[in-house]
Design a protein around this motif. Sequence first.
Motif, short mmCIF file in Angstrom:
data_model
loop_
_atom_site.label_atom_id
_atom_site.label_comp_id
_atom_site.label_asym_id
_atom_site.label_seq_id
_atom_site.Cartn_x
_atom_site.Cartn_y
_atom_site.Cartn_z
N PHE A 152 1.03 -1.29 0.06
CA PHE A 152 0.23 0.10 -0.23
C PHE A 152 1.05 0.99 0.11
N LYS A 153 0.33 2.74 0.14
CA LYS A 153 1.23 4.04 -0.21
C LYS A 153 0.34 4.57 0.44
N CYS A 154 0.29 5.67 0.99
CA CYS A 154 -0.23 5.85 2.29
C CYS A 154 -0.39 7.86 0.89
N GLU A 155 -1.61 8.02 0.80
CA GLU A 155 -2.09 9.08 0.16
C GLU A 155 -1.53 10.74 1.11
N ASP B 52 -10.36 -2.03 2.03
CA ASP B 52 -10.85 -0.99 2.69
C ASP B 52 -10.67 -0.60 4.26
N ASN C 163 -7.16 7.33 4.00
CA ASN C 163 -6.27 7.36 2.34
C ASN C 163 -5.29 6.06 2.18
N LYS D 283 -3.88 3.46 -1.23
CA LYS D 283 -4.34 2.64 -2.26
C LYS D 283 -2.77 1.58 -2.10
N LYS D 284 -3.97 0.49 -2.66
CA LYS D 284 -3.11 -0.78 -2.67
C LYS D 284 -2.59 -0.67 -4.65
N LYS D 285 -1.42 -0.92 -3.91
CA LYS D 285 0.02 -0.71 -5.35
C LYS D 285 -0.15 -1.87 -5.66
N GLY E 112 4.08 0.87 -8.75
CA GLY E 112 3.35 2.10 -8.94
C GLY E 112 4.05 3.19 -7.83
#
Length: 61
Positions: A6-9, A26, A37, A39-41, A61
Amino acid sequence: MPIYEFKCEDCGKEFEKFVVSFSQIDSVKCPECGSSNVKKKVSACSVGGSSTSAGSCTAFG
């Protein structure tokens, strides 16, 4: 059971998270700032065809 990237937006932190069920994606929160907030890479993994070759996994990503 998969480990997703994941990456934190909000803060930009990239991290991995063990997720038991796809529906739990989610509810993942950033371990750095606590934001949801994230996003799955997209990850692409491959496994070698012989017992002497190692598998590799590369994230985009």
